[in-house]
Design a protein around this motif. Sequence first.
Motif, PDB file in Angstrom:
ATOM      1  N   ASP A   1       0.863  -1.132   0.003  1.00 43.10           N
ATOM      2  CA  ASP A   1       0.062   0.090   0.000  1.00 43.10           C
ATOM      3  C   ASP A   1       0.940   1.338   0.031  1.00 43.10           C
ATOM      4  OD1 ASP A   1      -2.139   1.983   0.188  1.00 43.10           O
ATOM      5  OD2 ASP A   1      -2.490   1.524   2.375  1.00 43.10           O
TER       6      ASP A   1
ATOM      7  N   PRO B   1       0.976   4.234  -2.680  1.00 42.09           N
ATOM      8  CA  PRO B   1       0.592   5.134  -3.644  1.00 42.09           C
ATOM      9  C   PRO B   1       1.674   6.058  -4.105  1.00 42.09           C
ATOM     10  CG  PRO B   1      -0.661   5.958  -2.043  1.00 42.09           C
ATOM     11  CD  PRO B   1       0.029   4.548  -1.382  1.00 42.09           C
TER      12      PRO B   1
ATOM     13  N   GLY C   1       1.494  -5.205   3.558  1.00 39.44           N
ATOM     14  CA  GLY C   1       0.444  -5.715   2.295  1.00 39.44           C
ATOM     15  C   GLY C   1       0.718  -7.060   1.972  1.00 39.44           C
TER      16      GLY C   1
END
Length: 320
Positions: free
Chosen positions: A174, A176, A224
């Motif tokens: 995770d 971005p 993640g």
Amino acid sequence: MTVVDEFQPAPGTDDVDDVDMRHLRYFLAVVRAGTVSAAAQELHISQPSLSQQIRRLERRVGAPLFHRSSRGVELTAGGRAFLHGVRDIPGRLRSAIAAAAPAPADLPVGVCHGVPAEVLAEIQCGLTGRSARPDGAEGGPAPRLTMRSVHSASQLELLQHGELAFGVVRIPIDAPGLVLATVWDEPLGVVLHSGHPLAARPALTWADLAAQRLLWFDTGCAPGYAEAVLSQLAALGWQPEVHPMDHDQQALFVHALQSTPDLVALRPQPSVHGYPQLTWRPLPPHGAPRERLALAALDGGPHARTLRRVAAARYWPVGH
């Protein structure tokens, strides 16, 4: 008697010769880690030495930068202002040097725990080729890679600050704003010590694994990925008790499996080659999870362009 304030601003505040990049790097490491001890471990220096350097920086700035407590450190108002002004300096300086210097670029690469040597060799080969130059030029010397151990969860911030040019992370992650090129994609299998009762079986079932504990990543290291694999295992019928592992030492990994009778691990088969004391067995088929390692760069920057160029040349799938 006159009392001298330890943090009284020194005369000539325009003169910053006493503040060097080492101080900024130390300051940013403490901010990132939240404790002096964790930052010292990351920087590979002693905690007293790091504390001394931070105090020296505070004296030069003329104000305390951290509130200190038994739980760690927090930025003061002055510390937050200082962070706002200096957080981009390491990356900007590195970019300026790379643009001006004819010498090979020095590319710092963060590496998450447990990355096989062949993955690092593939990355080394890809990034040090002529096509991997950050400016896209065809000639000149190849860049130098400096690799160091960094948790996947910490790499986005280091890439944003310019302290890393690239990161090697487990996906999914995770984070971005990253370009990710998959360098390694292998099915996970069960790793047992050769003396484990299940090691003699040529194949394992989910029933065989039901009573086994799992030696697994601390979720803070690769959240993640760790959570995704455990979710896949649960869907397949195995919800093991997790024995967390927060280190990257193969000797400790082998010792944990050897010393705990009901403990197994998950690794791709190539990861255990060369360890005769370990046995690898495939997971039962039908949706067994995989380990995927990706080379990451901050999207929109010169290293992302390099990554896309190298990935195209070496057929690494690219995503975000």
